[in-house]
Design a protein around this motif. Structure first.
Motif, PDB file in Angstrom:
ATOM      1  N   GLY A  90       0.802  -1.215   0.000  1.00 46.22           N
ATOM      2  CA  GLY A  90       0.000   0.000   0.000  1.00 46.22           C
ATOM      3  C   GLY A  90       0.833   1.261   0.000  1.00 46.22           C
ATOM      4  N   GLY A  91       0.279   2.325  -0.422  1.00 49.32           N
ATOM      5  CA  GLY A  91       0.935   3.601  -0.325  1.00 49.32           C
ATOM      6  C   GLY A  91       1.712   4.007  -1.558  1.00 49.32           C
ATOM      7  N   GLU A  92       2.132   3.059  -2.391  1.00 43.73           N
ATOM      8  CA  GLU A  92       2.918   3.434  -3.561  1.00 43.73           C
ATOM      9  C   GLU A  92       2.080   4.262  -4.533  1.00 43.73           C
ATOM     10  OE1 GLU A  92       4.953   1.445  -7.450  1.00 43.73           O
ATOM     11  OE2 GLU A  92       4.870   0.243  -5.631  1.00 43.73           O
ATOM     12  N   TYR A  94      -0.551   6.016  -3.805  1.00 40.48           N
ATOM     13  CA  TYR A  94      -0.839   7.307  -3.168  1.00 40.48           C
ATOM     14  C   TYR A  94       0.362   8.242  -3.318  1.00 40.48           C
ATOM     15  CZ  TYR A  94      -4.902   5.096  -0.982  1.00 40.48           C
ATOM     16  OH  TYR A  94      -6.089   4.457  -0.763  1.00 40.48           O
ATOM     17  N   ALA A  95       1.572   7.677  -3.183  1.00 42.88           N
ATOM     18  CA  ALA A  95       2.785   8.488  -3.303  1.00 42.88           C
ATOM     19  C   ALA A  95       2.958   8.999  -4.728  1.00 42.88           C
ATOM     20  CB  ALA A  95       4.007   7.679  -2.885  1.00 42.88           C
ATOM     21  N   THR A 100      -2.383  11.450   0.605  1.00 40.00           N
ATOM     22  CA  THR A 100      -2.343  10.495   1.710  1.00 40.00           C
ATOM     23  C   THR A 100      -3.417   9.430   1.515  1.00 40.00           C
ATOM     24  OG1 THR A 100      -3.898  11.768   3.032  1.00 40.00           O
ATOM     25  CG2 THR A 100      -1.544  12.296   3.280  1.00 40.00           C
ATOM     26  N   LYS A 101      -3.369   8.381   2.341  1.00 39.03           N
ATOM     27  CA  LYS A 101      -4.366   7.315   2.256  1.00 39.03           C
ATOM     28  C   LYS A 101      -5.762   7.789   2.653  1.00 39.03           C
ATOM     29  CE  LYS A 101      -1.593   3.186   2.806  1.00 39.03           C
ATOM     30  NZ  LYS A 101      -1.454   1.920   3.517  1.00 39.03           N
ATOM     31  N   THR A 102      -5.822   8.882   3.386  1.00 36.18           N
ATOM     32  CA  THR A 102      -7.120   9.391   3.828  1.00 36.18           C
ATOM     33  C   THR A 102      -7.675  10.432   2.861  1.00 36.18           C
ATOM     34  OG1 THR A 102      -6.019  11.061   5.184  1.00 36.18           O
ATOM     35  CG2 THR A 102      -6.574   8.962   6.247  1.00 36.18           C
ATOM     36  N   ARG A 150     -10.062   0.844  -5.177  1.00 43.19           N
ATOM     37  CA  ARG A 150      -9.281   1.445  -4.084  1.00 43.19           C
ATOM     38  C   ARG A 150      -9.352   0.573  -2.837  1.00 43.19           C
ATOM     39  NH1 ARG A 150      -9.903   7.645  -1.744  1.00 43.19           N
ATOM     40  NH2 ARG A 150      -8.282   7.452  -0.173  1.00 43.19           N
ATOM     41  N   TYR A 153      -7.109  -2.367  -3.308  1.00 39.55           N
ATOM     42  CA  TYR A 153      -5.705  -1.950  -3.184  1.00 39.55           C
ATOM     43  C   TYR A 153      -5.338  -1.720  -1.717  1.00 39.55           C
ATOM     44  CZ  TYR A 153      -1.464   0.830  -3.528  1.00 39.55           C
ATOM     45  OH  TYR A 153      -0.205   1.294  -3.370  1.00 39.55           O
ATOM     46  N   ASP A 154      -6.227  -1.099  -0.955  1.00 38.03           N
ATOM     47  CA  ASP A 154      -5.947  -0.847   0.457  1.00 38.03           C
ATOM     48  C   ASP A 154      -5.819  -2.151   1.242  1.00 38.03           C
ATOM     49  OD1 ASP A 154      -5.874   1.869   0.076  1.00 38.03           O
ATOM     50  OD2 ASP A 154      -7.952   2.200   0.702  1.00 38.03           O
ATOM     51  N   GLY A 157      -2.598  -4.242  -1.055  1.00 41.62           N
ATOM     52  CA  GLY A 157      -1.363  -3.557  -1.389  1.00 41.62           C
ATOM     53  C   GLY A 157      -0.987  -3.705  -2.854  1.00 41.62           C
TER      54      GLY A 157
END
Length: 163
Positions: A90-92, A94-95, A100-102, A150, A153-154, A157
């Motif tokens: 996760g997070g890639e 979003y980056a 952010t994830k939120t 989404r 993905y959350d 990952g």
């Protein structure tokens, strides 16, 4: 030699290649050519199209003490530990969008449009790096813009597979 079959429960079972009249497993080929197997019972004896075979000794549970691996010290060796499974990265994505994830759907859309204006290949005709970055940003937006993709993905990952 080993033959792999599918049990009625859908699990793989290895059987010895040679038919065995004293066997306890009935084996047959289904219409697709897949070897199937089942336990023989009094209620369900061997059918004419089935052959009796024995499960392969290497895959049967409860090996005798003589077949277990031993350590040089003489005791039973425990099985090697399994490597840890990777958790959701996760997070890639979003980056890539710089959120952010939120982030809300509007935040994701604003970030995508801002980056698309900066990185669009028509604005940078000779720059292949900008084109690759644009593709990555577009992929991230594609996954994060749909609530179901989404959520997948959350949880995992990884982006969901295309249908």
């Amino acid at each position: 030699m080993i033959r792999w079959t599918r049990t009625e429960a859908g699990k793989k079972l290895a059987v010895n290649l040679a038919p065995d009249p004293a066997g306890n497993t009935a084996v047959w080929r289904d219409v697709h050519g897949v070897l199937r197997s089942r336990r023989v019972t009094k209620a369900r004896p061997v059918a004419p199209f089935e052959r009796l075979m024995m499960p392969h000794a290497a895959t049967c549970p409860g090996l005798s003490r003589s077949r277990r691996r031993r350590t040089p010290g003489g005791g039973d060796q425990p099985p090697p530990p399994r490597p840890p499974r990777p958790g959701p990265g996760g997070g890639e994505l979003y980056a890539r969008l710089g959120v952010t994830k939120t982030a809300t759907a509007q935040d994701i859309k604003k970030a995508y449009r801002r980056l698309a204006r900066q990185l669009h290949p028509d604005l940078h005709p000779g720059d292949t790096a900008a084109g690759e970055k644009f593709k990555q940003v577009t992929e991230a937006y594609h996954v994060l813009s749909a609530p179901d993709r989404r959520a997948t993905y959350d949880l995992t990952g990884r982006p969901p597979r295309p249908r």
